[in-house]
Scaffold this active site. Structure first.
Site, short mmCIF file in Angstrom:
data_model
loop_
_atom_site.label_atom_id
_atom_site.label_comp_id
_atom_site.label_asym_id
_atom_site.label_seq_id
_atom_site.Cartn_x
_atom_site.Cartn_y
_atom_site.Cartn_z
N ASP A 112 2.00 -3.83 6.36
CA ASP A 112 0.97 -3.70 5.20
C ASP A 112 -0.37 -3.57 5.90
O ASP A 112 -0.73 -4.30 6.92
CB ASP A 112 0.95 -4.77 4.18
CG ASP A 112 2.09 -4.62 3.32
OD1 ASP A 112 2.66 -3.63 2.86
OD2 ASP A 112 2.57 -5.63 2.58
N ASP A 129 3.81 1.78 -0.68
CA ASP A 129 3.75 0.93 -1.82
C ASP A 129 3.18 1.79 -3.00
O ASP A 129 3.55 1.88 -4.11
CB ASP A 129 3.11 -0.21 -1.64
CG ASP A 129 3.69 -1.38 -0.67
OD1 ASP A 129 4.91 -1.16 -0.48
OD2 ASP A 129 3.02 -2.05 -0.08
#
Length: 151
Positions: A112, A129
């Site tokens: 991330d 995401d």
């Protein structure tokens, strides 16, 4: 209708591969050391061991296998439906999901990088995401507005 099955498969495969390749290339920038800081958004490297907001991180190694089974189930369901209108959003969803699962196998957690901290702190997330959110919204639209899905 072999032509319809071929179109469904090709659309699903190309959208899946496209999202997977884009996401993995973005992530490689951060794994290789890229960072950027601003007053509201930081682009940093974080390895998420769970799912959204680090939920289910207690599942550790089992999480990637559970996710893999779920994603393969979604893929099977799309082929079972045989509706071309679901091919693109499902391909986007699957490409993003496979990219995050791939991270778990290669890096031990999902890579991330986008950290929002303007006014409030939000979970660190990645391109995959966002694509999962877009695909889910698209699929929900197709379900609640069947006129958009003629196949």
């Amino acid at each position: 209708m072999p032509n319809k099955s071929l179109r469904l498969s090709a659309t699903l495969l190309f959208s899946l591969a496209g999202i997977f390749i884009i996401d993995q290339n973005i992530k490689s920038l951060f794994v290789d050391g890229f960072r950027y800081y601003t007053n509201c958004i930081d682009l940093i490297l974080v390895y998420n061991k769970g799912v959204a907001f680090s939920m289910f991180s207690f599942l550790a190694e089992y999480l990637k296998y559970i996710q893999l089974v779920l994603v393969l189930g979604v893929m099977g369901y799309v082929f079972y439906l045989k509706k071309l209108c679901y091919a693109m959003p499902a391909g986007i969803l699957l490409g993003a999901a496979f990219s995050n699962i791939y991270d778990r196998f290669i890096h031990g957690g999902v890579v991330d990088m986008v950290y929002w901290h303007c006014g409030f702190n939000f979970a660190v997330f990645n391109f995959a995401d966002v694509m999962i959110d877009v695909a889910v919204a698209w699929i929900l639209l197709l379900n609640f507005r069947p006129k958009f899905c003629k196949s």
